[in-house]
Design a protein around this motif. Sequence first.
Motif, PDB file in Angstrom:
ATOM      1  N   GLN A 140       0.820  -1.220   0.000  1.00 20.59           N
ATOM      2  CA  GLN A 140       0.000   0.000   0.000  1.00 20.59           C
ATOM      3  C   GLN A 140       0.849   1.262   0.000  1.00 20.59           C
ATOM      4  O   GLN A 140       0.375   2.332  -0.378  1.00 20.59           O
ATOM      5  CB  GLN A 140      -0.930  -0.019   1.210  1.00 20.59           C
ATOM      6  N   ASN A 141       2.089   1.145   0.395  1.00 18.24           N
ATOM      7  CA  ASN A 141       3.000   2.285   0.417  1.00 18.24           C
ATOM      8  C   ASN A 141       4.041   2.242  -0.699  1.00 18.24           C
ATOM      9  O   ASN A 141       5.041   2.953  -0.655  1.00 18.24           O
ATOM     10  CB  ASN A 141       3.693   2.369   1.778  1.00 18.24           C
ATOM     11  N   GLY A 142       3.795   1.393  -1.707  1.00 10.67           N
ATOM     12  CA  GLY A 142       4.667   1.344  -2.874  1.00 10.67           C
ATOM     13  C   GLY A 142       6.011   0.703  -2.621  1.00 10.67           C
ATOM     14  O   GLY A 142       6.995   0.999  -3.318  1.00 10.67           O
ATOM     15  N   ILE A 143       6.095  -0.186  -1.635  1.00 13.67           N
ATOM     16  CA  ILE A 143       7.349  -0.846  -1.272  1.00 13.67           C
ATOM     17  C   ILE A 143       7.244  -2.335  -1.584  1.00 13.67           C
ATOM     18  O   ILE A 143       6.259  -2.982  -1.204  1.00 13.67           O
ATOM     19  CB  ILE A 143       7.666  -0.643   0.214  1.00 13.67           C
ATOM     20  N   GLN A 181      15.974  -2.257   1.799  1.00 15.24           N
ATOM     21  CA  GLN A 181      16.397  -1.128   2.618  1.00 15.24           C
ATOM     22  C   GLN A 181      15.988  -1.283   4.076  1.00 15.24           C
ATOM     23  O   GLN A 181      16.136  -0.369   4.882  1.00 15.24           O
ATOM     24  CB  GLN A 181      15.818   0.172   2.053  1.00 15.24           C
ATOM     25  N   GLY A 182      15.472  -2.448   4.416  1.00 18.32           N
ATOM     26  CA  GLY A 182      15.087  -2.745   5.779  1.00 18.32           C
ATOM     27  C   GLY A 182      14.700  -4.205   5.877  1.00 18.32           C
ATOM     28  O   GLY A 182      14.472  -4.861   4.860  1.00 18.32           O
ATOM     29  N   ALA A 204      11.083  -0.621   9.647  1.00 15.74           N
ATOM     30  CA  ALA A 204      11.850  -1.256   8.573  1.00 15.74           C
ATOM     31  C   ALA A 204      11.933  -0.378   7.335  1.00 15.74           C
ATOM     32  O   ALA A 204      12.932  -0.406   6.608  1.00 15.74           O
ATOM     33  CB  ALA A 204      11.230  -2.603   8.222  1.00 15.74           C
ATOM     34  N   ALA A 205      10.896   0.429   7.103  1.00 14.82           N
ATOM     35  CA  ALA A 205      10.858   1.281   5.910  1.00 14.82           C
ATOM     36  C   ALA A 205      11.316   2.704   6.179  1.00 14.82           C
ATOM     37  O   ALA A 205      11.255   3.554   5.288  1.00 14.82           O
ATOM     38  CB  ALA A 205       9.440   1.302   5.337  1.00 14.82           C
ATOM     39  N   SER A 206      11.808   2.968   7.384  1.00 14.68           N
ATOM     40  CA  SER A 206      12.123   4.346   7.768  1.00 14.68           C
ATOM     41  C   SER A 206      13.231   4.965   6.935  1.00 14.68           C
ATOM     42  O   SER A 206      13.275   6.186   6.755  1.00 14.68           O
ATOM     43  CB  SER A 206      12.502   4.394   9.255  1.00 14.68           C
ATOM     44  N   GLU A 207      14.151   4.147   6.416  1.00 16.89           N
ATOM     45  CA  GLU A 207      15.237   4.682   5.615  1.00 16.89           C
ATOM     46  C   GLU A 207      14.808   4.974   4.180  1.00 16.89           C
ATOM     47  O   GLU A 207      15.524   5.637   3.437  1.00 16.89           O
ATOM     48  CB  GLU A 207      16.413   3.705   5.603  1.00 16.89           C
ATOM     49  N   TYR A 246      11.717   6.452   3.016  1.00 11.96           N
ATOM     50  CA  TYR A 246      11.095   7.766   2.844  1.00 11.96           C
ATOM     51  C   TYR A 246      11.528   8.777   3.897  1.00 11.96           C
ATOM     52  O   TYR A 246      11.158   9.935   3.832  1.00 11.96           O
ATOM     53  CB  TYR A 246       9.567   7.612   2.879  1.00 11.96           C
ATOM     54  N   GLY A 247      12.263   8.307   4.895  1.00 11.03           N
ATOM     55  CA  GLY A 247      12.765   9.228   5.916  1.00 11.03           C
ATOM     56  C   GLY A 247      11.690   9.749   6.844  1.00 11.03           C
ATOM     57  O   GLY A 247      11.881  10.710   7.569  1.00 11.03           O
TER      58      GLY A 247
END
Length: 245
Positions: A94-97, A160-161, A235-238, A240-241
Amino acid sequence: MDRKTRTYRKGAVIYRDRMIPRGTSTEHLLEEDGPTDWLHMDPWRVLRIQSEFVEGFDALAELGPAVAVFGSARTKPEDPYYKAAERMGALLAQNGIATITGGGPGIMEAANRGATLNNGVSVGLGIELPHEQGLNEWVNLAMNFRYFFVRKTMFVKYSQGAIVCPGGMGTLDELFELLTLHQTHKVDRTPVVLYGSEYWSGLQDWLRDTVLASGNIDDLSFVMTDDPEEAVNIAASEIYGAPLE
């Protein structure tokens, strides 16, 4: 006194006298019924390893942002951990990851399922094993590897996570590979999340109270949570910051 010797060049190598091969490279290449021992020799294995790296890089180079989800192949669909992993895959999609797993059943299947049902990129990086598991049906981009170390390179390079759900030896191998790379500064600080405090707290306590306290590691390069949303956010924090929506 100079002596005349027969010389044969094979690429960068020079052979003389008794060391001259009996046949040329072209002759060996075109032999119809020659010996096949070369299939099991190290130089040929190097080419196989190289081909796996090339195929992996080619398949995943344009993957975009991705998070790896690790966990047991033995987790059943009715297990709360399965449902949590499915939720993680859904949130990532849902967040494009992209979601990257080992492509097998259990936790891996759950995360791939959540990603696919939410129109996301669902990657399965399988491994050739004696007890063949096969790729789960929810993978929409798949590769199967011969070598664990090539497969692990793909996990590290293209995610990335990482979220580490309860699992066995394979899961622990992936976890400590990431922590070792962090500790030795071979990679940037990729966020690593342990999901399931009931399962992981004993390991965390031992690492903190024994290994860290003894000065054998610098820090604990992971966080622990019981919330699928928080696991995905960390895990996805890197990528989109900022926290995901």
